[in-house]
Design a protein around this motif. Structure first.
Motif, PDB file in Angstrom:
ATOM      1  N   GLU A 226       0.835  -1.202   0.000  1.00 26.40           N
ATOM      2  CA  GLU A 226       0.000   0.000   0.000  1.00 26.40           C
ATOM      3  C   GLU A 226       0.872   1.255   0.000  1.00 26.40           C
ATOM      4  N   ASN A 227       1.964   1.225   0.761  1.00 23.41           N
ATOM      5  CA  ASN A 227       2.903   2.350   0.807  1.00 23.41           C
ATOM      6  C   ASN A 227       3.482   2.622  -0.582  1.00 23.41           C
ATOM      7  N   ARG A 230       0.864   4.122  -2.942  1.00 21.09           N
ATOM      8  CA  ARG A 230       0.609   5.521  -2.611  1.00 21.09           C
ATOM      9  C   ARG A 230       1.697   6.439  -3.152  1.00 21.09           C
TER      10      ARG A 230
END
Length: 262
Positions: A226-227, A230
């Motif tokens: 997810e990091n 993003r």
């Protein structure tokens, strides 16, 4: 007790760089070489240094006057400093507005979580580091095949054997401008960063993951994916996603994992 090694990495300015450098006479040691990129210039300087610690300053950035002195003072206060690299906060300014700065204050990172930190954050400024010369002998030098990630690649290698200690003080001013390679060569930079992060995430141990996140490895990899998403690193996000699925244990974690990966 400082030596200043200046490396002219093939500048094309009709000799202006060399004239300025030579005007300092014996205060510096000046070398000119064919252009080979940042990593080759840094490695050349390392090969010429005679001191015990290395600190580099890029041509467009600035040191605060007490940069090296402040870091040596911190080292003097550390009982076992042989395997310690210190780094600091820094400021950013645009163009010539050197007093119009944005302060970048870094978090305190336990040494055992440093590799996770630089995998999930890209806020460390290489010019803030003070590195023992022996670290290059133990861990190698900058990878000259890398154009954009040669610094983080080396920090990751060094952090396997060296403790990175943060100094909560502004010691460097980093200049931002439209002519930077990361802007001019955005596609190449993105590809190289994706390759680096993919390598980093596969080398993080289960212990590092759980210590840094307090989560099961499957969940930790999902958070890393997810990091990366993003931050726009889609290829490395896919690598982390696959690691999350491979490490998934039991059905109870599946719902939370799906929500993170969507």
């Amino acid at each position: 007790n400082i030596e200043i090694v200046v490396v002219n990495d093939g500048s094309r300015d009709e000799g202006d760089t060399e004239r300025v450098a030579l005007s300092y006479g014996s205060q510096i040691r000046y070398y000119a070489k064919e252009n080979g990129g940042v990593a080759s210039a840094l490695n050349f300087a390392i090969s010429k240094m005679s001191g015990d610690y290395f600190s580099w300053l890029s041509h467009d950035d600035l040191y605060y006057p007490d940069k090296v002195a402040a870091q040596v003072q911190v080292l003097d206060e550390i009982a076992e400093r042989e395997h310690v690299i210190v780094y600091s906060d820094f400021a950013v300014f645009f163009g010539e507005a050197i007093n119009d700065i944005r302060e970048i204050r870094l978090p305190e990172v336990p040494p055992g979580q440093f590799r996770y930190f630089i995998t999930t954050n890209s806020i460390l400024h290489g010019c803030t580091l003070l590195i023992p010369k022996q670290a290059f002998e133990e861990c190698g030098v900058f990878n000259e095949t890398l154009r954009h990630t040669q610094d983080y690649d080396l920090w990751f290698r060094m952090s396997e054997k060296y403790r990175f200690v943060h100094i909560p003080k502004l010691l460097v001013k980093g200049r931002a401008h439209a002519g930077q390679d990361s802007i001019k060569m955005k596609v190449a930079s993105l590809n190289e960063i994706n390759e680096m992060l993919s390598k980093f995430v596969t080398k993080l141990s289960r212990e590092e993951l759980t210590w840094a996140t307090h989560k099961l490895p499957s969940h930790a990899y999902a958070c890393i994916s997810e990091n990366f998403l993003r931050r726009g690193f889609l290829k490395s996000a896919d690598v982390a996603r696959k690691l999350a699925l491979e490490n998934l244990c039991g059905g109870s974690a599946w719902g939370g994992l799906q929500s993170l990966l969507v």
